[in-house]
Write a protein that holds these residues in place. Structure first.
Motif, mmCIF file in Angstrom:
data_model
loop_
_atom_site.group_PDB
_atom_site.id
_atom_site.type_symbol
_atom_site.label_atom_id
_atom_site.label_comp_id
_atom_site.label_asym_id
_atom_site.label_seq_id
_atom_site.Cartn_x
_atom_site.Cartn_y
_atom_site.Cartn_z
ATOM 1 N N HIS A 161 -8.703 5.107 23.187
ATOM 2 C CA HIS A 161 -9.848 5.814 22.337
ATOM 3 C C HIS A 161 -9.544 5.667 20.651
ATOM 4 C CE1 HIS A 161 -12.823 7.045 25.418
ATOM 5 N NE2 HIS A 161 -11.287 7.903 26.358
ATOM 6 N N LEU A 162 -10.083 4.693 20.054
ATOM 7 C CA LEU A 162 -9.523 4.495 18.558
ATOM 8 C C LEU A 162 -10.524 5.737 17.180
ATOM 9 C CD1 LEU A 162 -8.421 3.232 16.313
ATOM 10 C CD2 LEU A 162 -10.207 1.992 16.251
ATOM 11 N N GLN A 163 -9.336 6.612 16.921
ATOM 12 C CA GLN A 163 -9.916 7.707 16.647
ATOM 13 C C GLN A 163 -10.049 8.060 15.202
ATOM 14 O OE1 GLN A 163 -7.781 10.987 18.773
ATOM 15 N NE2 GLN A 163 -8.988 11.382 20.126
ATOM 16 N N LEU A 164 -9.074 6.720 14.557
ATOM 17 C CA LEU A 164 -8.821 6.942 12.695
ATOM 18 C C LEU A 164 -8.049 5.903 12.919
ATOM 19 C CD1 LEU A 164 -8.423 8.722 10.682
ATOM 20 C CD2 LEU A 164 -5.941 9.223 10.956
ATOM 21 N N ILE A 165 -8.475 5.225 11.461
ATOM 22 C CA ILE A 165 -7.518 4.009 11.082
ATOM 23 C C ILE A 165 -6.909 4.475 9.630
ATOM 24 C CG2 ILE A 165 -7.610 1.495 9.540
ATOM 25 C CD1 ILE A 165 -10.159 1.656 11.525
ATOM 26 N N TRP A 166 -5.596 4.040 9.562
ATOM 27 C CA TRP A 166 -4.558 4.455 8.897
ATOM 28 C C TRP A 166 -4.096 3.635 7.974
ATOM 29 C CZ3 TRP A 166 -2.206 9.922 8.665
ATOM 30 C CH2 TRP A 166 -1.073 9.520 7.821
ATOM 31 N N PRO A 167 -5.248 3.570 6.930
ATOM 32 C CA PRO A 167 -4.549 2.534 5.434
ATOM 33 C C PRO A 167 -3.070 2.594 5.507
ATOM 34 C CG PRO A 167 -6.231 4.167 5.144
ATOM 35 C CD PRO A 167 -5.692 4.960 5.900
ATOM 36 N N CYS A 168 -2.098 1.693 4.592
ATOM 37 C CA CYS A 168 -1.194 1.249 4.735
ATOM 38 C C CYS A 168 -1.001 0.057 3.245
ATOM 39 C CB CYS A 168 -0.506 0.851 5.792
ATOM 40 S SG CYS A 168 0.106 2.127 7.534
ATOM 41 N N LEU A 169 -0.020 0.960 2.800
ATOM 42 C CA LEU A 169 -0.109 -0.215 1.486
ATOM 43 C C LEU A 169 0.850 -1.736 1.858
ATOM 44 C CD1 LEU A 169 1.554 2.104 -1.023
ATOM 45 C CD2 LEU A 169 -0.831 1.332 -1.421
ATOM 46 N N ASN A 170 0.304 -2.464 1.037
ATOM 47 C CA ASN A 170 0.864 -4.341 1.517
ATOM 48 C C ASN A 170 2.524 -3.344 0.249
ATOM 49 O OD1 ASN A 170 1.800 -6.730 1.937
ATOM 50 N ND2 ASN A 170 -0.476 -7.736 0.598
ATOM 51 N N ILE A 171 3.108 -4.301 1.449
ATOM 52 C CA ILE A 171 4.282 -4.437 0.098
ATOM 53 C C ILE A 171 5.107 -5.948 0.442
ATOM 54 C CG2 ILE A 171 5.161 -1.831 0.736
ATOM 55 C CD1 ILE A 171 7.421 -3.140 3.118
ATOM 56 N N TRP A 172 4.265 -6.749 0.627
ATOM 57 C CA TRP A 172 4.552 -8.248 0.905
ATOM 58 C C TRP A 172 5.298 -8.649 -0.531
ATOM 59 C CZ3 TRP A 172 5.145 -11.237 4.998
ATOM 60 C CH2 TRP A 172 5.314 -12.804 4.734
ATOM 61 N N GLU A 173 6.261 -9.030 0.013
ATOM 62 C CA GLU A 173 7.211 -9.787 -1.612
ATOM 63 C C GLU A 173 6.860 -11.339 -0.910
ATOM 64 O OE1 GLU A 173 7.692 -8.482 -4.436
ATOM 65 O OE2 GLU A 173 7.558 -6.540 -3.589
ATOM 66 N N ARG A 207 -3.265 -12.946 0.315
ATOM 67 C CA ARG A 207 -2.438 -14.006 1.583
ATOM 68 C C ARG A 207 -2.441 -13.554 3.026
ATOM 69 N NH1 ARG A 207 0.211 -18.173 2.885
ATOM 70 N NH2 ARG A 207 2.162 -18.675 1.498
ATOM 71 N N ARG A 208 -1.096 -12.829 2.179
ATOM 72 C CA ARG A 208 0.564 -12.017 2.885
ATOM 73 C C ARG A 208 -0.028 -10.653 3.184
ATOM 74 N NH1 ARG A 208 1.014 -16.556 6.919
ATOM 75 N NH2 ARG A 208 2.176 -18.078 5.725
ATOM 76 N N PHE A 209 0.536 -9.754 4.856
ATOM 77 C CA PHE A 209 0.465 -9.244 4.614
ATOM 78 C C PHE A 209 1.753 -8.387 5.446
ATOM 79 C CE2 PHE A 209 -0.742 -5.038 5.481
ATOM 80 C CZ PHE A 209 -1.076 -3.786 4.493
ATOM 81 N N ARG A 210 2.167 -7.395 4.605
ATOM 82 C CA ARG A 210 3.065 -6.739 5.480
ATOM 83 C C ARG A 210 3.629 -4.821 5.280
ATOM 84 N NH1 ARG A 210 9.377 -8.508 4.930
ATOM 85 N NH2 ARG A 210 8.963 -9.873 6.525
ATOM 86 N N LEU A 211 3.089 -4.117 6.578
ATOM 87 C CA LEU A 211 2.845 -2.403 6.192
ATOM 88 C C LEU A 211 4.374 -1.881 5.625
ATOM 89 C CD1 LEU A 211 2.174 -1.713 10.184
ATOM 90 C CD2 LEU A 211 0.443 -2.214 7.614
ATOM 91 N N ASP A 212 4.282 -1.007 5.240
ATOM 92 C CA ASP A 212 5.585 -0.186 4.425
ATOM 93 C C ASP A 212 6.160 0.685 5.314
ATOM 94 O OD1 ASP A 212 6.640 1.664 3.225
ATOM 95 O OD2 ASP A 212 5.378 1.860 1.583
ATOM 96 N N PRO A 213 7.012 0.454 5.988
ATOM 97 C CA PRO A 213 7.136 1.141 7.128
ATOM 98 C C PRO A 213 7.497 2.873 6.581
ATOM 99 C CG PRO A 213 9.019 -0.428 6.183
ATOM 100 C CD PRO A 213 7.988 -0.451 5.496
ATOM 101 N N ARG A 214 7.793 2.791 5.658
ATOM 102 C CA ARG A 214 7.455 4.492 5.410
ATOM 103 C C ARG A 214 6.162 5.325 5.600
ATOM 104 N NH1 ARG A 214 9.388 4.203 -0.978
ATOM 105 N NH2 ARG A 214 7.744 2.284 -0.563
#
Length: 102
Positions: free
Chosen positions: A5-17, A24-31
């Motif tokens: 059951h989806l209870q929460l969406i946690w937004p993360c920063l895009n750290i694509w370089e 047009r590209r996205f990489r989640l911040d591992p921290r």
């Protein structure tokens, strides 16, 4: 079988370089991923995967999606090119979630 059951969406920063390609590209911040996992575990929750959009292509994992995914993971991909829209998701008009295992 276990139901999720989806209870929460946690937004993360895009750290694509390079940063100029972030529209047009996205990489989640591992921290942030680690923070989300720790926060969830402390509340008895589990991170199921990631959600992102393909504004110009179908809701199918791209080669980049598959290369950057750490299996097993669930990817929720939204695309305006699909014509199916389940009621259980709050998505912009015309956007469709499609789930794929990687």
């Amino acid at each position: 079988a276990q139901a999720w059951h989806l209870q929460l969406i946690w937004p993360c920063l895009n750290i694509w370089e390079p940063a100029a390609e972030r529209l047009r590209r996205f990489r989640l911040d591992p921290r942030e991923q680690m923070l989300a996992q720790r926060w969830g575990r402390s509340r008895g929750l589990q991170v199921l995967g990631s959600a992102h959009s393909h504004p110009r292509s179908a809701a199918v994992p791209s080669a980049t999606d598959r290369d950057l995914a750490v299996a097993p993971t669930l990817q929720l991909i939204l695309s305006p090119l699909e014509d199916w829209s389940p009621a259980c998701w709050c998505t912009p008009a015309g956007w469709v979630p499609c789930c794929w295992w990687c």
